[in-house]
Design a protein around this motif. Structure first.
Motif, PDB file in Angstrom:
ATOM      1  N   ARG A 111       0.831  -1.207   0.000  1.00  0.00           N
ATOM      2  CA  ARG A 111       0.000   0.000   0.000  1.00  0.00           C
ATOM      3  C   ARG A 111       0.867   1.259   0.000  1.00  0.00           C
ATOM      4  O   ARG A 111       0.583   2.217  -0.729  1.00  0.00           O
ATOM      5  CB  ARG A 111      -0.936   0.018   1.203  1.00  0.00           C
ATOM      6  CG  ARG A 111      -1.787   1.289   1.259  1.00  0.00           C
ATOM      7  CD  ARG A 111      -2.641   1.376   2.498  1.00  0.00           C
ATOM      8  NE  ARG A 111      -3.750   0.417   2.475  1.00  0.00           N
ATOM      9  CZ  ARG A 111      -4.611   0.253   3.468  1.00  0.00           C
ATOM     10  NH1 ARG A 111      -4.465   0.978   4.572  1.00  0.00           N
ATOM     11  NH2 ARG A 111      -5.594  -0.614   3.380  1.00  0.00           N
ATOM     12  N   GLU A 112       1.909   1.261   0.802  1.00  0.00           N
ATOM     13  CA  GLU A 112       2.769   2.446   0.875  1.00  0.00           C
ATOM     14  C   GLU A 112       3.431   2.707  -0.475  1.00  0.00           C
ATOM     15  O   GLU A 112       3.551   3.866  -0.903  1.00  0.00           O
ATOM     16  CB  GLU A 112       3.820   2.263   1.973  1.00  0.00           C
ATOM     17  CG  GLU A 112       4.641   3.519   2.238  1.00  0.00           C
ATOM     18  CD  GLU A 112       5.451   3.422   3.518  1.00  0.00           C
ATOM     19  OE1 GLU A 112       5.605   2.296   4.041  1.00  0.00           O
ATOM     20  OE2 GLU A 112       5.942   4.466   3.975  1.00  0.00           O
ATOM     21  N   LEU A 115       0.838   4.107  -2.842  1.00  0.00           N
ATOM     22  CA  LEU A 115       0.569   5.501  -2.477  1.00  0.00           C
ATOM     23  C   LEU A 115       1.659   6.420  -3.022  1.00  0.00           C
ATOM     24  O   LEU A 115       1.375   7.483  -3.589  1.00  0.00           O
ATOM     25  CB  LEU A 115       0.467   5.620  -0.957  1.00  0.00           C
ATOM     26  CG  LEU A 115       0.418   7.027  -0.362  1.00  0.00           C
ATOM     27  CD1 LEU A 115      -0.788   7.790  -0.874  1.00  0.00           C
ATOM     28  CD2 LEU A 115       0.391   6.950   1.168  1.00  0.00           C
ATOM     29  N   THR A 116       2.918   6.001  -2.862  1.00  0.00           N
ATOM     30  CA  THR A 116       4.032   6.812  -3.362  1.00  0.00           C
ATOM     31  C   THR A 116       3.955   6.966  -4.878  1.00  0.00           C
ATOM     32  O   THR A 116       4.145   8.066  -5.427  1.00  0.00           O
ATOM     33  CB  THR A 116       5.370   6.156  -2.970  1.00  0.00           C
ATOM     34  OG1 THR A 116       5.471   6.133  -1.541  1.00  0.00           O
ATOM     35  CG2 THR A 116       6.555   6.922  -3.542  1.00  0.00           C
ATOM     36  N   ALA A 118       1.273   6.632  -6.817  1.00  0.00           N
ATOM     37  CA  ALA A 118       0.098   7.435  -7.182  1.00  0.00           C
ATOM     38  C   ALA A 118       0.405   8.921  -7.011  1.00  0.00           C
ATOM     39  O   ALA A 118       0.033   9.755  -7.860  1.00  0.00           O
ATOM     40  CB  ALA A 118      -1.097   7.039  -6.323  1.00  0.00           C
ATOM     41  N   THR A 119       1.096   9.246  -5.923  1.00  0.00           N
ATOM     42  CA  THR A 119       1.446  10.647  -5.679  1.00  0.00           C
ATOM     43  C   THR A 119       2.398  11.155  -6.764  1.00  0.00           C
ATOM     44  O   THR A 119       2.258  12.277  -7.262  1.00  0.00           O
ATOM     45  CB  THR A 119       2.080  10.789  -4.287  1.00  0.00           C
ATOM     46  OG1 THR A 119       1.155  10.324  -3.304  1.00  0.00           O
ATOM     47  CG2 THR A 119       2.424  12.234  -3.986  1.00  0.00           C
TER      48      THR A 119
ATOM     49  N   ARG B 119      -0.398  10.693   4.597  1.00  0.00           N
ATOM     50  CA  ARG B 119       0.272   9.474   4.132  1.00  0.00           C
ATOM     51  C   ARG B 119       0.307   8.419   5.243  1.00  0.00           C
ATOM     52  O   ARG B 119      -0.006   7.249   5.022  1.00  0.00           O
ATOM     53  CB  ARG B 119       1.704   9.784   3.688  1.00  0.00           C
ATOM     54  CG  ARG B 119       1.845  10.301   2.258  1.00  0.00           C
ATOM     55  CD  ARG B 119       3.332  10.433   1.898  1.00  0.00           C
ATOM     56  NE  ARG B 119       4.023   9.157   2.065  1.00  0.00           N
ATOM     57  CZ  ARG B 119       4.148   8.251   1.089  1.00  0.00           C
ATOM     58  NH1 ARG B 119       3.647   8.492  -0.103  1.00  0.00           N
ATOM     59  NH2 ARG B 119       4.774   7.121   1.329  1.00  0.00           N
ATOM     60  N   VAL B 123      -1.631   4.695   5.151  1.00  0.00           N
ATOM     61  CA  VAL B 123      -0.945   3.397   5.267  1.00  0.00           C
ATOM     62  C   VAL B 123      -1.500   2.607   6.454  1.00  0.00           C
ATOM     63  O   VAL B 123      -1.626   1.383   6.398  1.00  0.00           O
ATOM     64  CB  VAL B 123       0.579   3.608   5.405  1.00  0.00           C
ATOM     65  CG1 VAL B 123       1.277   2.285   5.698  1.00  0.00           C
ATOM     66  CG2 VAL B 123       1.142   4.223   4.119  1.00  0.00           C
TER      67      VAL B 123
END
Lengths: 144, 158
Positions: A111-112, A115-116, A118-119, B119, B123
């Motif tokens: 997930r992290e 997220l990175t 996607a950002t 963020r 998570v």
């Protein structure tokens, strides 16, 4: 949808993105559009690394990474720099949406990472001439 | 539309698009996600107050900061209703220098702080649907931060 399914779907999307960036880059003159060429090259490199990482993640999840298609449909009329830039920006918007789906289906390190990425794609859209958004990757929340 | 409870967030506004098989995930998020939603709301309220203070100190920044303020308002609209009023901070407005460059730097730092909080909560969220919404908030915050740091041609923010 399992985490593995979401990883495979994201990987399939990255195969298409990489193909598209390759075509857009080939249609861009480094001499006459150096800034766009540089931006497209940065996008290509990021998506290539993303594809490689997804293949590792799929294997870690016990899957066999989905292969790329021989070719992907791409509008043959995209020739002028503004059109190429817009196509790349649209590609990044789709990537954000796909990666947010992976965020929803995963936990922890996956997930992290999603997220990175996607950002990064969201911010890269600004380099491709787009403006900051309120709900990148989640258009159903945007009531404006 | 403001929301009433954390479970309502998942059941209503922050549902992902319907899946291809027509099914939707209507399972409410675990209670521990309330802490994450509250933390993000607190961070958003704090960031909003910095933008408001910067605009008051340097009115010329209003058009530059308006998109940031609009995003904060939209993010709060979706998330704040899930937080009890008692948990929403009412701190004194921050002091922002009446200097354009320093005021803008204060907003940039505030947005970076907001991004770190969102963020981390994304998570940590137990609900995938909530994580997806927070990921979108994080991406939006990063975009606005980048736009303030590197404005488009003609966008004078210095």
């Amino acid at each position: 949808m399992s985490v593995l399914d979401a990883l495979q779907a994201t990987l399939a999307d990255e195969h298409a993105a990489l193909y598209t960036y390759g075509v857009l880059g080939a249609r861009t003159s480094q001499a006459s559009s150096p800034a766009l060429f540089e931006t497209l090259t940065a996008g290509y490199r990021r998506h290539r690394a993303r594809r490689d990482q997804l293949q590792l993640m799929v294997r870690d999840a016990g899957g066999d990474p989905v292969a790329a298609e021989p070719a992907y449909d791409l509008d043959g009329s995209l020739l002028r720099p503004p059109q190429l830039e817009r196509a790349a920006a649209d590609l990044e918007a789709s990537s954000v949406e796909m990666l947010l789906a992976l965020v929803a289906q995963s936990t922890g390190a996956v997930r992290e990472w999603a997220l990175t990425e996607a950002t990064w794609s969201a911010v890269h859209r600004l380099r491709l001439g787009e403006v900051a958004e309120t709900w990148p990757g989640a258009p159903e929340l945007d009531r404006a | 539309m403001a929301l009433l409870a954390p479970w309502a967030v998942t059941a209503c506004d922050i549902d992902p698009p319907a899946r291809s098989d027509g099914s939707t995930d209507s399972e409410p998020p675990p209670p521990e996600d309330s802490e994450h939603v509250t933390a993000v709301v607190v961070a958003l309220v704090r960031a909003r107050s910095v933008v408001e203070a910067a605009t008051l100190s340097v009115p010329g920044l209003t058009p530059v900061l308006e998109p940031v303020a609009t995003a904060h308002a939209a993010h709060l609209e979706v998330l704040a209703g899930a937080v009890p009023d008692a948990d929403v901070p009412t701190t004194a407005p921050p002091r922002v220098p009446a200097d354009r460059a320093r005021a803008l730097a204060a907003v940039r730092r505030s947005e970076q702080r907001l991004l770190r909080e969102v963020r981390a909560r994304c998570v940590a969220a137990a609900s995938g649907d909530l994580a997806r919404v927070l990921a979108s908030v994080a991406a939006s915050t990063a975009q606005h931060g980048a736009a303030l740091a590197d404005p488009p041609a003609g966008g004078d923010v210095t």
